[in-house]
Motif scaffolding. Sequence first.
Motif, PDB file in Angstrom:
ATOM      1  N   GLY A   1       0.837  -1.188   0.000  1.00 50.51           N
ATOM      2  CA  GLY A   1       0.000   0.000   0.000  1.00 50.51           C
ATOM      3  C   GLY A   1       0.875   1.242   0.000  1.00 50.51           C
ATOM      4  N   PRO A   2       0.304   2.420   0.210  1.00 49.48           N
ATOM      5  CA  PRO A   2       1.093   3.657   0.180  1.00 49.48           C
ATOM      6  C   PRO A   2       1.891   3.858   1.467  1.00 49.48           C
ATOM      7  N   SER A   3       3.030   4.500   1.324  1.00 47.46           N
ATOM      8  CA  SER A   3       3.828   4.977   2.459  1.00 47.46           C
ATOM      9  C   SER A   3       4.361   6.335   2.030  1.00 47.46           C
ATOM     10  N   ILE A   4       3.530   7.349   2.205  1.00 48.30           N
ATOM     11  CA  ILE A   4       3.730   8.648   1.554  1.00 48.30           C
ATOM     12  C   ILE A   4       4.354   9.656   2.520  1.00 48.30           C
ATOM     13  N   ALA A   5       5.339  10.399   2.000  1.00 46.72           N
ATOM     14  CA  ALA A   5       5.892  11.582   2.675  1.00 46.72           C
ATOM     15  C   ALA A   5       6.432  11.269   4.056  1.00 46.72           C
TER      16      ALA A   5
ATOM     17  N   ASP B   1       3.212   3.330  -3.360  1.00 47.30           N
ATOM     18  CA  ASP B   1       3.428   4.746  -3.588  1.00 47.30           C
ATOM     19  C   ASP B   1       4.214   5.297  -2.413  1.00 47.30           C
ATOM     20  N   ALA B   2       5.447   5.742  -2.666  1.00 44.67           N
ATOM     21  CA  ALA B   2       6.294   6.319  -1.612  1.00 44.67           C
ATOM     22  C   ALA B   2       6.584   7.786  -1.901  1.00 44.67           C
ATOM     23  N   SER B   3       5.654   8.458  -2.529  1.00 44.98           N
ATOM     24  CA  SER B   3       5.851   9.851  -2.946  1.00 44.98           C
ATOM     25  C   SER B   3       6.275  10.724  -1.766  1.00 44.98           C
ATOM     26  N   GLY B   4       7.284  11.568  -2.033  1.00 45.97           N
ATOM     27  CA  GLY B   4       7.674  12.564  -1.052  1.00 45.97           C
ATOM     28  C   GLY B   4       8.484  12.052   0.118  1.00 45.97           C
ATOM     29  N   SER B   5       8.852  10.772   0.141  1.00 48.19           N
ATOM     30  CA  SER B   5       9.660  10.254   1.236  1.00 48.19           C
ATOM     31  C   SER B   5      11.101  10.739   1.075  1.00 48.19           C
ATOM     32  N   TYR B   6      11.771  10.933   2.210  1.00 50.43           N
ATOM     33  CA  TYR B   6      13.054  11.642   2.163  1.00 50.43           C
ATOM     34  C   TYR B   6      13.913  11.175   3.337  1.00 50.43           C
ATOM     35  N   PHE B   7      15.104  10.619   3.028  1.00 48.14           N
ATOM     36  CA  PHE B   7      15.993  10.087   4.061  1.00 48.14           C
ATOM     37  C   PHE B   7      17.391  10.656   3.839  1.00 48.14           C
ATOM     38  N   SER B   8      17.877  11.403   4.796  1.00 48.03           N
ATOM     39  CA  SER B   8      19.187  12.033   4.615  1.00 48.03           C
ATOM     40  C   SER B   8      19.886  12.246   5.951  1.00 48.03           C
ATOM     41  N   ASN B   9      21.198  12.493   5.862  1.00 50.88           N
ATOM     42  CA  ASN B   9      22.039  12.767   7.029  1.00 50.88           C
ATOM     43  C   ASN B   9      22.003  11.640   8.052  1.00 50.88           C
ATOM     44  N   ILE B  10      21.871  10.418   7.574  1.00 49.25           N
ATOM     45  CA  ILE B  10      21.802   9.247   8.450  1.00 49.25           C
ATOM     46  C   ILE B  10      23.166   8.574   8.462  1.00 49.25           C
ATOM     47  N   VAL B  11      23.614   8.180   9.653  1.00 48.34           N
ATOM     48  CA  VAL B  11      24.848   7.428   9.769  1.00 48.34           C
ATOM     49  C   VAL B  11      24.533   6.090  10.423  1.00 48.34           C
ATOM     50  N   GLY B  12      25.065   5.027   9.849  1.00 49.76           N
ATOM     51  CA  GLY B  12      24.800   3.707  10.397  1.00 49.76           C
ATOM     52  C   GLY B  12      25.626   2.643   9.711  1.00 49.76           C
TER      53      GLY B  12
ATOM     54  N   GLY C   1       6.767   6.569  -6.857  1.00 53.52           N
ATOM     55  CA  GLY C   1       6.172   7.798  -6.368  1.00 53.52           C
ATOM     56  C   GLY C   1       6.507   8.997  -7.219  1.00 53.52           C
ATOM     57  N   ASP C   2       5.738  10.055  -6.995  1.00 49.25           N
ATOM     58  CA  ASP C   2       5.941  11.313  -7.705  1.00 49.25           C
ATOM     59  C   ASP C   2       5.660  12.462  -6.731  1.00 49.25           C
ATOM     60  N   PRO C   3       6.680  13.116  -6.202  1.00 46.78           N
ATOM     61  CA  PRO C   3       8.099  12.904  -6.511  1.00 46.78           C
ATOM     62  C   PRO C   3       8.638  11.608  -5.894  1.00 46.78           C
ATOM     63  N   ARG C   4       9.665  11.081  -6.555  1.00 46.70           N
ATOM     64  CA  ARG C   4      10.268   9.841  -6.104  1.00 46.70           C
ATOM     65  C   ARG C   4      10.964  10.054  -4.757  1.00 46.70           C
ATOM     66  N   PRO C   5      11.079   8.983  -3.969  1.00 43.10           N
ATOM     67  CA  PRO C   5      11.784   9.102  -2.686  1.00 43.10           C
ATOM     68  C   PRO C   5      13.220   9.577  -2.874  1.00 43.10           C
ATOM     69  N   VAL C   6      13.693  10.363  -1.926  1.00 41.08           N
ATOM     70  CA  VAL C   6      15.055  10.897  -1.946  1.00 41.08           C
ATOM     71  C   VAL C   6      15.870  10.194  -0.870  1.00 41.08           C
ATOM     72  N   VAL C   7      16.996   9.637  -1.266  1.00 40.79           N
ATOM     73  CA  VAL C   7      17.937   9.007  -0.330  1.00 40.79           C
ATOM     74  C   VAL C   7      19.310   9.581  -0.658  1.00 40.79           C
ATOM     75  N   ARG C   8      19.849  10.427   0.240  1.00 39.17           N
ATOM     76  CA  ARG C   8      21.133  11.062  -0.072  1.00 39.17           C
ATOM     77  C   ARG C   8      21.784  11.593   1.205  1.00 39.17           C
ATOM     78  N   SER C   9      23.055  11.931   1.064  1.00 38.90           N
ATOM     79  CA  SER C   9      23.863  12.512   2.151  1.00 38.90           C
ATOM     80  C   SER C   9      23.883  11.621   3.377  1.00 38.90           C
ATOM     81  N   ASN C  10      23.937  10.314   3.154  1.00 33.58           N
ATOM     82  CA  ASN C  10      24.020   9.360   4.257  1.00 33.58           C
ATOM     83  C   ASN C  10      25.416   8.745   4.314  1.00 33.58           C
ATOM     84  N   LEU C  11      25.822   8.333   5.500  1.00 32.90           N
ATOM     85  CA  LEU C  11      27.132   7.731   5.698  1.00 32.90           C
ATOM     86  C   LEU C  11      26.935   6.299   6.180  1.00 32.90           C
TER      87      LEU C  11
END
Length: 890
Positions: free
Chosen positions: A515-519, A543-554, A564-574
Amino acid sequence: MERRRPGRRHLPALATVAALLAFPVQAQAAGQGRIYHVAPWGSAHAYGSPSKPLRTIGDCLSRVRPGDTCLIHRGTYREQVTPPSGTKDAPINLAAYGDGPVTVDGTEPVAGWKDAGGGLVAADTNLPTDPDFNAVFLDNGRAAEGRWPNSGSDPLNTTWAEADSTSTDQHIDDTDLPDADWAGATVHLWAGSNPWAQQTGTVTAGSPGKLDFKGGNHRCPPLCMGNQNYRNYYLVGSKAALDQPGEWYYDTSAHRLYLVPPKGGMANHTVTAKHRLWGVDLSNASYVTVRGIDLWGTSLRTGRTSTGVVVDALHATYISEYSTLPMPPDGDLAIPPSEGHIVASRILDSGVQILGTGNTLENSEISQSAGDGVLVRGTGNTVTGNYVHDVGWMGSYTPGIEINGNDHTVTHNTVRRTGRASIDTAWQLNGTEFHGNRIAYNDLSEAMRTSRDGSPLYVCCSLDGTGTSVDHNSSHDADGQVGFYVDNYSGHFLLHHNVAWNTGTRGTFFNGHTGPSIANQDHNSSYGVGINGNSTLLSGATDASGSYFSNIVGPMPVSATGTGDPRPVVRSNLITDKAGYTDPVNGELWLTDVSPAIDTGETLDGITTEVRGTAPDIGAYEHGEPIWSTGCDLPGCQQRVRHGAWTAAASDGSDAFAAVDGDINTRWTAAAAQAPGQSLTVDLGEPKTVGRLSLDAGRDTSGQPYGFSVSVSRDGTHWSGSLARVSGRSFTQDAAFPARTARFVRITLTASGPVPWVVNDLRLYGDGPDASATLQAEQATSMHRAARTTATTGVLGSGDWIAFRRAAVHGDHLTVRLASTCTTGCALQLRLDTPRGPVAATLPVHATGATTWQEQSVTLPHRETGVHTLYIVAKGGPRVASLDWLTIRL
C-alpha cells in the motif's frame, strides 16, 4: 496501619518535601481557599486542622471548593478518591503532606481462611462482579492465578507449554498436559507462523493430552495454533491448576477464594484482593492537581471531558490485572470492526489513563500492569518525565505509553520492560488521524518481551501523521526486529535525531506492505551495533511519494522503494562500520574528532540547527554541541551497567565471545543439548555492582535455557551461592537478585532441554546509574539552585550542586565535560553521600568560553568503590561552569 511496599522508590527526601509542600503553600498564600489535613488517626467530624485532621480523603473532598487543598498525611487509605472540579484560576489540590508515603490502596483484606482439603485453604469473600479483573496479593506481593505449566514470579518471563504439531485451529494436542478437568479454564495462546499478538479462549472439553476450546485464533494463519512455528499456550482459571504455594482460584458461583497456602500455613501471612479499579477517579473532574500520591492495586483516570488536571509524582504499582483478551466492543472502534482488532484488546480499560484535553502526567513511576502503563487519549495532553516499566505482559498491543489523538506531548520518559511496544498507537481505536503529536527525548528499551514482530516505538496503521514529530529518542536492547517502526500504509511521519542500537534487523522501518507509504522522513539519525539489515528502510510501498531520508549514519544501507511522484530521496548518508562513534556498544553514538560524519551533511530547514563548522554533521549529534540525553531523571531511570572489555568462558570449551560482544545479532551456541551443570562464566574486567542479569537468546523458537541459576564472585575462585533461579522460555530471561559487587558472573543450567542453549547478548543492570558510564548532567536525580536544559545544566555558581542517587562507583579518574568563563579560582568538588560529605576529588575548572565544551579531568587521591550518591558541588564564584556529562573510571 501504614505498610511499606517492597522495592518502592521515592524522590530524595529534601526534593520530596519541597515538591510536595510547595503547592499547598502557594494556594494558601494566594488566598484562594482553605487547607484541610487528612490522617488515618483523624475523625470524620474533625475540623481538618493539623491537630484535628479528617480521617479519609473522601471526608476532605466532601468539603472542598475551588481553590481548596487536601494535605494528606502518611498512611494507607482504602477508598476510592473522586474529586470534584476546581476552576482554571482556583484548582482543587490533593497533595501528600511530606511526612511519609500516602497510599491509596485498591485492595481489601481477605480473612476467615479454612482448610479446603487437597492441600488448599479457602475463604468466603465477594470479589468484584467482573472476575476478569481480579487480583490477589500475598504478603504485599502479587500472587499468581493458578496456572499450568507453573511459571516464576515475573509475568514478563513466563513459562509456556508447547502444543504438538497435530494441533488444529480450536484443538490442542499435548502429551505433557496433565489429566484433569480443564473445562471452563482460560487458554492463553501465543501461536502461529508470526504471532504479533496473543489471544485467549475458553476450554470446552478435554481428555488426556487433548483440549478443545473456543475463541482465540483470529486471522488463522498467521495467528493460529495448528502446525505452526509457534504453538505456545498456558491455562489459568481452573482449580485443577493449583499446585504451588501462593497460587489462587476464585469460584464465582460460590464466592469462594481458594489458595495454596505458604509452607507452614496461613499464620502470620496477609492476603488482600482487588476491589477498586480506579483508586483516583477523575473521569468527571477538571482543574484538579494530584501530587505525591502512591497507588497500590488500583489506577487513576481522567475522563473525556477532563481538562486542566495535573498528576505529579504519582507512584502507581500493580495498576491493572486481567486474565482474558476479548475483542474490543464495536463501540470502542474508530473504524469498521474486523477480527484483526483482537490486537487492541484491553487498551482502553487498563493503565493510568490521561484522557480529555490539556491534562498532564509528570514525574511519576508507573509499573506492574497486565496492560497499558499509560493511556493518553484526546487532545493536547502531556506525559513527561515519567518512569514506566514492567507492563503489558498479557501480550496484546498494550504498551508502556499508548497515544491516541492529536497534539499530545510525550517527552523525557523512560520506558523499560514491556510485553510489546514501549510507545504505540492503535489505529483501530484512534482512527487514522494522528496530527501534531510530539514524541521526543524518550528512552525506550527492553521492549517486545512477549512478541516478535514489532518495535519499541510502533505506529500502526493507515495513520496520517501530518505535523507529528518523532525526534531525539533512543531505542535499544529490544527483542523485536526494529527500533522505530511506522507500519502498514502510514504516512507524513517526520523522524529525526533518533538513535537506535541492538534492535535486530533494522534501525527504522517504514512498511508500505502493498500500500502507500507517503511523505515519510528520517533525517540525522544514528544507528549502531546490533542492526544487521538496514539502518533505515522503506519497502513494499505502491506509492512512496515525497519520502526523504538524509544525514543518516549507520552500519547498514539506507534504502527506499523507488515508486512515487516525486520519487523518494535518499542522499547525504554515511554507511560505515567506522563512523567514529565514542562508544557504540554502550549507545554513545556521538562523534569523535576523527569521525567522517563531521561537516558532511546537508542543510535541512528546521532539522539541522545549531550547526558548527562548514556544514551540518551527519547523524543525531552535532560535534562540539552538548550531548542531549533521553529518558527521565527519577531514581531508577538509569540502570544499565556499562559494558566494558568483557570475556566469557563456556564449560564445554567453546568460543563464547559472541555472548558478551554487545551485539544482539551475534550468537554463542553450546556444544551439546542442555543439561544441569553446564555453565557460562563472564569476566567483567573490573568489579561492577549488579542486581539483574538479562539473558537474551534471540528471536528463534528454541535455544532458550529451560532453567538456570546465577552466582557471582569477586576473584573468580570464591563464589556466592545461587542468587537467583530462572525458568521459562522467553526471548529474554531476567534474573533479579539483591545487588552485589563482583567481577565475575556465572550462569549455570539447572534443567535439561532438547537442544543446546544459546546466548545472543548478556546485559547487566543495577539499582542506580553506573558511574563509569556517561552520566548526563541534566539527568541528575536532584539539583540545588541549578537549572536543567535538554542537554546540560545551566551555569552553576558557588554552592550549587547536582546529585546522582545510588551510583555504582569503581574508579579513580573523574572526567567532566563542561563550559566555563571562569578564569581563576573555580573548581568542582566530587562529594560522596551528602553535599557536605567527604571531598573525594577537586577538579580545577579552566576557562573554555561560554559555548565551548571541553573535557577536564582529575585523578582521585585514592580509588572510590561502592554505591554512593554523588554530588558535584561548584566552588569559587557566581559563574563556575555549565556541565554536560561526567564519568568516574579507572
